[in-house]
Scaffold this motif. Structure first.
Motif, short mmCIF file in Angstrom:
data_model
loop_
_atom_site.label_atom_id
_atom_site.label_comp_id
_atom_site.label_asym_id
_atom_site.label_seq_id
_atom_site.Cartn_x
_atom_site.Cartn_y
_atom_site.Cartn_z
N PRO A 1 -8.96 3.46 -2.95
CA PRO A 1 -9.70 2.45 -2.52
C PRO A 1 -10.89 2.25 -3.18
N GLU B 1 -15.43 -4.11 -3.77
CA GLU B 1 -15.23 -4.79 -2.63
C GLU B 1 -14.81 -6.29 -2.72
N ARG C 1 -11.14 -5.95 -1.10
CA ARG C 1 -10.63 -4.50 -1.17
C ARG C 1 -9.57 -4.13 0.07
N ALA C 2 -9.88 -4.50 1.10
CA ALA C 2 -9.17 -4.40 2.43
C ALA C 2 -7.86 -5.28 2.13
N MET D 1 -5.79 -3.32 -0.55
CA MET D 1 -5.10 -2.06 -0.14
C MET D 1 -3.93 -2.20 0.66
N ARG D 2 -3.97 -3.16 1.67
CA ARG D 2 -3.15 -3.53 2.30
C ARG D 2 -1.63 -4.01 1.62
N GLU E 1 -0.27 -0.86 0.03
CA GLU E 1 0.39 0.07 1.10
C GLU E 1 1.70 -0.59 1.54
#
Length: 132
Positions: A24, A29, A48-49, A52-53, A56
């Protein structure tokens, strides 16, 4: 700066496989990720979130994945474009697959700010505003 960017992209690419996903901290961001046409989740993935999801979810689908034939096909300013062959094995099905892909990465402040994955080299170059 371009050689530093090339080295950054190639190092993160190797780490992605070694670590089973992205770091990450290598993403800004406010990063943006887009997938190739026909990808199950259309995106774009913003922030970023969300990025990342998506990664994943992606790596969770496979029991094994690795890349071969990684080649830098262009680099200019803040952009690095690579072509690669991605080999996968489905986590549930065990089915093996190989995907020819190209990705255009833009860096800002030593992190990814944009990544555009495409099936064709020309499409990735266009995403970076470059030509072959």
């Amino acid at each position: 700066m371009s050689q530093e960017n090339v080295e950054f992209v190639l190092r993160r690419f190797e780490e992605f496989e070694a670590d089973g996903g992205p770091n990450p901290e290598s993403w800004h961001e406010d990063g943006v990720l887009t997938a190739p046409d026909g990808w199950p989740e259309p995106g774009p993935f913003k922030g970023r979130a969300a990025i990342m999801r998506q990664f994943e979810r992606l790596v969770g689908d496979f029991s094994d994945f690795h890349s071969t034939n990684v080649e830098v096909i262009a680099e200019a300013d803040d952009w690095v474009v690579i072509a690669f062959r991605w080999h996968t094995r489905g986590a549930q099905s065990g089915i093996a697959g190989t995907w020819e892909m190209t990705a255009a990465f833009r860096l800002k402040d030593g992190r990814f700010i944009e990544a555009h994955y495409r099936w064709e080299r020309q499409e990735a170059l266009e995403a970076a505003g470059l030509r072959e």
